[in-house]
Design a protein around this motif. Sequence first.
Motif, mmCIF file in Angstrom:
data_model
loop_
_atom_site.group_PDB
_atom_site.id
_atom_site.type_symbol
_atom_site.label_atom_id
_atom_site.label_comp_id
_atom_site.label_asym_id
_atom_site.label_seq_id
_atom_site.Cartn_x
_atom_site.Cartn_y
_atom_site.Cartn_z
ATOM 1 N N GLY A 1 42.470 67.679 -47.444
ATOM 2 C CA GLY A 1 42.512 66.707 -46.358
ATOM 3 C C GLY A 1 43.905 66.159 -46.079
ATOM 4 N N GLN B 1 35.138 67.830 -45.455
ATOM 5 C CA GLN B 1 34.697 66.429 -45.478
ATOM 6 C C GLN B 1 34.391 65.913 -44.077
ATOM 7 O OE1 GLN B 1 37.935 66.815 -47.379
ATOM 8 N NE2 GLN B 1 37.696 65.463 -49.133
ATOM 9 N N HIS C 1 35.249 58.226 -46.343
ATOM 10 C CA HIS C 1 35.338 57.232 -45.268
ATOM 11 C C HIS C 1 35.003 57.816 -43.895
ATOM 12 C CE1 HIS C 1 39.047 59.510 -45.109
ATOM 13 N NE2 HIS C 1 39.225 59.072 -43.891
ATOM 14 N N LYS C 2 34.978 59.154 -43.744
ATOM 15 C CA LYS C 2 34.961 59.772 -42.413
ATOM 16 C C LYS C 2 33.721 59.409 -41.578
ATOM 17 C CE LYS C 2 38.427 63.275 -42.910
ATOM 18 N NZ LYS C 2 38.707 63.387 -44.356
ATOM 19 N N GLY D 1 46.634 61.817 -44.754
ATOM 20 C CA GLY D 1 46.626 63.183 -44.249
ATOM 21 C C GLY D 1 46.996 63.064 -42.779
ATOM 22 N N GLY D 2 46.033 62.679 -41.972
ATOM 23 C CA GLY D 2 46.328 62.302 -40.589
ATOM 24 C C GLY D 2 46.512 60.803 -40.449
ATOM 25 N N GLY D 3 46.120 60.038 -41.475
ATOM 26 C CA GLY D 3 46.390 58.610 -41.506
ATOM 27 C C GLY D 3 45.186 57.699 -41.316
ATOM 28 N N SER D 4 43.957 58.238 -41.215
ATOM 29 C CA SER D 4 42.859 57.362 -40.788
ATOM 30 C C SER D 4 42.335 56.419 -41.882
ATOM 31 C CB SER D 4 41.715 58.167 -40.182
ATOM 32 O OG SER D 4 40.972 58.857 -41.160
ATOM 33 N N ASN D 5 42.196 56.898 -43.125
ATOM 34 C CA ASN D 5 41.667 55.969 -44.135
ATOM 35 C C ASN D 5 42.718 54.926 -44.497
ATOM 36 O OD1 ASN D 5 42.411 56.185 -47.308
ATOM 37 N ND2 ASN D 5 42.796 58.168 -46.369
ATOM 38 N N SER E 1 40.643 62.353 -37.383
ATOM 39 C CA SER E 1 41.773 61.536 -37.843
ATOM 40 C C SER E 1 42.776 61.407 -36.703
ATOM 41 C CB SER E 1 42.415 62.205 -39.069
ATOM 42 O OG SER E 1 43.394 61.365 -39.623
ATOM 43 N N SER F 1 39.231 56.742 -51.009
ATOM 44 C CA SER F 1 38.666 57.259 -49.760
ATOM 45 C C SER F 1 37.445 58.152 -49.945
ATOM 46 C CB SER F 1 39.743 58.002 -48.962
ATOM 47 O OG SER F 1 40.378 58.983 -49.759
ATOM 48 N N GLU G 1 42.406 63.896 -52.651
ATOM 49 C CA GLU G 1 43.180 63.140 -51.657
ATOM 50 C C GLU G 1 43.361 61.697 -52.135
ATOM 51 O OE1 GLU G 1 40.486 64.944 -50.989
ATOM 52 O OE2 GLU G 1 41.032 66.436 -49.469
ATOM 53 N N CYS H 1 46.110 56.871 -49.239
ATOM 54 C CA CYS H 1 46.658 58.219 -49.070
ATOM 55 C C CYS H 1 46.658 58.550 -47.577
ATOM 56 C CB CYS H 1 45.838 59.244 -49.850
ATOM 57 S SG CYS H 1 44.141 59.478 -49.246
#
Length: 453
Positions: A337, A139, A111-112, A264-268, A229, A413, A384, A262
């Motif tokens: 991630g 990624q 998604h990044k 990690g930092g929350g973005s997806n 993120s 993601s 992830e 999921c």
Amino acid sequence: MAQRKFVLDEKDLPTHWYNVQADLKQPLPPPLHPGTGQPLGPADLAPLFPMELIKQEVSRERWIEIPEPVREAYKVWRPTPLIRALSMEKALGTPARIYYKWEGASPSGSHKGNTAIAQAFYNKQEGTKRIATETGAGQWGSALAIAARMFDLECKVYMVRISYDQKPYRRILMETFGAQVVASPSRDTNAGRAALAKDPHSAGSLGLAISEAVEDAATREDTKYSLGSVLNHVLMHQTVIGLEARKQLELAGDAPDVLIGCVGGGSNFAGFTFPFVGDKLNGRSKARIIAVEPMAAPSVTKGEYTYDFGDEAMLTPLVKMHTLGHGFMPAPIHAGGLRYHGMAPAVSALADAKVIEAVAVHQRATFEAATLFARSEGWLPAPESAHAIRVAVDEALRCKESGQAKVIAFNLSGHGHFDLAAYEKHLAGGLEDFEYPADKVAAALKGLPKVGV
Ligand SMILES: *Cc1c(COP(=O)(O)O)cnc(C)c1O
């Protein structure tokens, strides 16, 4: 036979990003200056980010228009499909209807790109020549390298040493697009040199790589910093995922009961769920919304909701978030991630307000779910993303017990084609579960800054 795939036309690509800040009952607590502890102003961020992104970071407007060149670049792979997991439903014997949004269809495989494209565009528009960033497993670095190439910017990537050594293919991908990649800690920054002086064999960490990239951008006139993120504007750029998914679920004639991503930092997770969070905050949906984190870095389920630094060297602004402490170093799980001590402030605030829930899952269970998914659906998920699959499977199994035909939707993601070494270990029975590191978290939380409390 039920319909399997729900696709949109290019013309259905969203024209605006959704900004959840418009619908939060209380504004997010302000980020604070790392030196003074005072709320940050736009001038403090100007050396690091283009002004348009700084504006987006604090905007409370509900809809922000996606610039035409960004929409054009999105069309390389968007809209992405929403797929009904008919084969996995059958394999599980569940009455639940399971859907997944397939973000692995992008050029970098996750998604990044949704935010990388937008950030590269605004930087180019405001005269930036070069962008610096960090990457863990690679990624984010890959997505930014591709976006920088599309908008003709130089790109420098500080890649966490252990991944640089163990995962050369992501580095080669970035270099193919023309990015300059160095192992972090590097000799190119004060933060890197200090870390190497302490430990010449340092494996590096995401927090340290962030420190290096921020220093690079702050000390060069031609360079800005880019983060993949956590920040509000990053989460907002990702909402194209959820906006498309909402249309696609309508096409499918289903309203979601459970939404899963999921974190990690929350973005997806934010990108997929925030449009539905908006519906929930405005009384149009009662869906459960679940963030899934690894047991090895359980910031929302086990951390504190307080001000902390985003990086190890304490250079970034202080933000109020769920954190395990900026000095916390997560165990080396394969979902690189998700190895982060903090969480996006917007996701944290929604968890604190109980609008969303969080669960933590173990590594082995995620790879079991990933393998089940791959064998039934045909796509090989990123480790992830497998965290989201695990919880979707658990929900579907609960439906099997209760006989309820819930609608479960999760964000897939990214793909796992660069993670085959982890799959090999899983197949050989060699993957470890890391218990929740209570003592390490307690020690790291002692190092929290004493501000804003
Ligand atoms: C980076 C990454 C994540 C974790 O980052 P978030 O900001 O929490 O989304 C999850 N899945 C994939 C495939 C990633 O590349």
